[in-house]
Design a protein around this motif. Sequence first.
Motif, PDB file in Angstrom:
ATOM      1  N   ARG A   1      20.826  13.026  29.814  1.00  0.00           N
ATOM      2  CA  ARG A   1      19.655  12.640  30.869  1.00  0.00           C
ATOM      3  C   ARG A   1      20.168  11.464  31.695  1.00  0.00           C
ATOM      4  NH1 ARG A   1      15.156  13.442  26.199  1.00  0.00           N
ATOM      5  NH2 ARG A   1      14.903  15.614  26.613  1.00  0.00           N
TER       6      ARG A   1
ATOM      7  N   SER B   1       7.466  11.155  15.483  1.00  0.00           N
ATOM      8  CA  SER B   1       7.503   9.670  15.469  1.00  0.00           C
ATOM      9  C   SER B   1       6.162   9.177  14.421  1.00  0.00           C
ATOM     10  CB  SER B   1       7.197   9.447  16.855  1.00  0.00           C
ATOM     11  OG  SER B   1       6.037   9.694  17.609  1.00  0.00           O
TER      12      SER B   1
ATOM     13  N   ARG C   1      12.050  14.814  17.673  1.00  0.00           N
ATOM     14  CA  ARG C   1      10.988  13.976  18.409  1.00  0.00           C
ATOM     15  C   ARG C   1      10.002  13.537  17.434  1.00  0.00           C
ATOM     16  NH1 ARG C   1      10.399  17.163  24.093  1.00  0.00           N
ATOM     17  NH2 ARG C   1      12.693  17.396  24.635  1.00  0.00           N
TER      18      ARG C   1
ATOM     19  N   SER D   1      19.976  17.104  19.492  1.00  0.00           N
ATOM     20  CA  SER D   1      18.798  16.135  20.320  1.00  0.00           C
ATOM     21  C   SER D   1      19.461  14.968  20.881  1.00  0.00           C
ATOM     22  CB  SER D   1      17.787  15.749  19.215  1.00  0.00           C
ATOM     23  OG  SER D   1      18.462  14.834  18.145  1.00  0.00           O
TER      24      SER D   1
ATOM     25  N   ALA E   1       8.711   5.563  22.325  1.00  0.00           N
ATOM     26  CA  ALA E   1       8.846   7.243  22.809  1.00  0.00           C
ATOM     27  C   ALA E   1       9.825   7.057  23.748  1.00  0.00           C
ATOM     28  CB  ALA E   1       7.494   7.639  22.965  1.00  0.00           C
TER      29      ALA E   1
ATOM     30  N   ARG F   1      21.127  16.138  24.213  1.00  0.00           N
ATOM     31  CA  ARG F   1      20.286  16.385  25.504  1.00  0.00           C
ATOM     32  C   ARG F   1      19.943  15.046  25.747  1.00  0.00           C
ATOM     33  NH1 ARG F   1      18.180  20.448  21.949  1.00  0.00           N
ATOM     34  NH2 ARG F   1      16.732  18.940  21.173  1.00  0.00           N
ATOM     35  N   LYS F   2      19.730  14.185  24.797  1.00  0.00           N
ATOM     36  CA  LYS F   2      19.191  12.483  25.411  1.00  0.00           C
ATOM     37  C   LYS F   2      20.425  11.984  26.435  1.00  0.00           C
ATOM     38  CE  LYS F   2      18.199   8.004  23.831  1.00  0.00           C
ATOM     39  NZ  LYS F   2      17.651   7.083  22.820  1.00  0.00           N
TER      40      LYS F   2
ATOM     41  N   ARG G   1      13.443   6.516  22.734  1.00  0.00           N
ATOM     42  CA  ARG G   1      13.899   7.476  21.716  1.00  0.00           C
ATOM     43  C   ARG G   1      14.592   8.929  22.597  1.00  0.00           C
ATOM     44  NH1 ARG G   1       9.826   7.646  18.819  1.00  0.00           N
ATOM     45  NH2 ARG G   1       8.937   9.335  19.974  1.00  0.00           N
ATOM     46  N   GLU G   2      13.628   9.124  23.655  1.00  0.00           N
ATOM     47  CA  GLU G   2      13.910  10.412  24.672  1.00  0.00           C
ATOM     48  C   GLU G   2      14.912  10.187  25.821  1.00  0.00           C
ATOM     49  OE1 GLU G   2      13.296  13.257  23.717  1.00  0.00           O
ATOM     50  OE2 GLU G   2      11.895  12.765  21.959  1.00  0.00           O
TER      51      GLU G   2
END
Length: 662
Positions: free
Chosen positions: A545, A436, A434, A538, A562, A541-542, A565-566
């Motif tokens: 979602r 940045s 995460r 990572s 952000a 997990r993204k 990215r998430e």
Amino acid sequence: MHADVQLGSGVQPQDFALLDGLLAPREATRAIFAVKLFSPQITHLVVTSARLLGVAMPAGHVALQIPLTDVAGVDIKAHGFGRPNAVLVHRKTACPADLGDASPRDRGGIRLAITNAARSPQVVVIPSPAVGPVVPAVPVQPESPPVIAAEHAQEDTPEEVHASGWHRRVPTSGSIELPPDPRALDGLGRNHSLETAIADLVDNSIDASATHVLIRMVRLNGRLTTLYVVDNGKGIPDSAIDTAMTVGGQRDYQSADLGRFGLGLKAASFSQAQSLTVISKAADSAVVGRRWLLDGNRKGFHCDVISTAFASAEFGRAWGLPGLATGTVIRWDEVSGFPATSDPARVEEFITQTASALRSHLGLVFHKILEAGRIVIEIDVEDVDLDAPPMRTPVYPINPLGYQRSGRHGYPKELKAERDAVSLSFRCHIWSPRASSQAFKLPGGAEARQGIYFYRRGRLLQAGGSWHGLHPMHRRLQLARVEVEIDDDIIRIFSMNPEKSRVNVGPEFARLAEQAVADDGTTFQDYFTAAETTFSDSRKRKSERRPMAPPGKGIAPELREAIEREIPLDEEADPIDIRWKMLPRDDFFELDRDQRVLWLNERHRPAAFGQRRSVNDAPLLKALLFLLTENLFGGEYLGPRDKDNLALYQQILTAAAKSNQP
């Protein structure tokens, strides 16, 4: 513009009235092609007899320069998504440089044939079918060598000649003295950029025990003319100034010194300027000065002696450095990269970009030294037409290994190896997925900055970019960075280029890495697996979602990055804007599903605390509202639960806003 200059499609000769001001003396333009690159902005590729230049027109700003000695080839080919005409410069000492997109009419290929003819590199532009030919320069022919001297004659003994006639050694009949051509100064430091050149001068300041370094650009009549690097170090005694100014002159280097080649000052300076002046004062010594000029008519290596009066006046200027009883003033005149204009907007743009690039590079290269408080580096601009002190900007450390929390439990880990009395430690880091920060992204992006980070005496020599044979570069390893400190005990297995921007390793390095192990048994293979797993988890997990609509206008770029990215974005959904306007009632917000805008009531807009309001203001509030209301923009209509939630959000937020009012 000369008739022998090749012009790509869409390029007009009258567009380049300012081009000659960007070139060094005796540097000729060979070809010009139109390209498009947004960051950094480049509109034209200019091929000269010495360099490839990425130029932003009409500003006349050189955004990128690559010496021909570092160019392995140039072509146009597909690169990345939706870029069939990317111009790629293949370099000998670095990764390929992307100069943007060329015109489709030049798709036949921009190809360069580069030769090291006689004394200087020559470029022959091989035209694509859409453009005309160019006449290459005539190479300079070498002069006849001096008379042979016999004192170093060396002949083979009979036992050194094999029966087949093969010689074990190369026999010689003497030696000849080949002094360098005075024009050799012109070719020094051609692999330097402005940032690496100034970093080389800062190295000298650190070696001289300076505590403060000032980098100053000087403007006269609106135009940039001169650049200074000033320090409060020990200075150079008058008895040593000639050695310091000798090309290749070797002083007595200490074990902690960053210098090594005797070329740094001269090579760094001649890569950027036509005139180098050094003025210095040591304890118990008079102020002394010398100057080198890159004069095309030079017949020998003649260095100018600066008058004592001028040297004293220059050293005594208002530099604003503490303890300047001793120190050194480096002055560059006729700086090749300065814009050839006095237009205020273009000069200010250049100053802003250059100062930013210097802060980034110096903050990265010297981050350990800056963090330790050993030195302070500042940048300013002096306008000699104004009677006002210049505003200074400090250089802050940018630690490429300075995360607040590791991306994986148990890291960083120290892997150690010993072989043939050589010990080497590898400190293995894994960044958070995460991350940045500027320290993680770095110029070129995190993926390009994976790899080995070599340090010597706290100075960063290479900021990733390669695993040096330990592993191929891969996007899944973009969180992995390994720190290696090169000390005197192991320096023999490494070599670095004179610009101190790249380290070359010998085969012993890879063998040591293969044997390296941590106290808990972790090997390099385990480390690479852990870094890849951290990155893959990572992304997993993204992907789990729920996809969301992309953020639109009114959301700050860093907030948008952000979110992207998430959260996986629904590429088919229109963006959601978040904007301010005066609503008729005290309601906190209004949902416009048709226009896909979340309107916020201007009555409840947070204060800007003395700053000018921006369409991208209140990022915290907008982030929360985006996450809260994004799903209300989906579907053909709002269901009963959606309407109930909308009313609930409205009542609570409006009440909270009213309670916050005086």
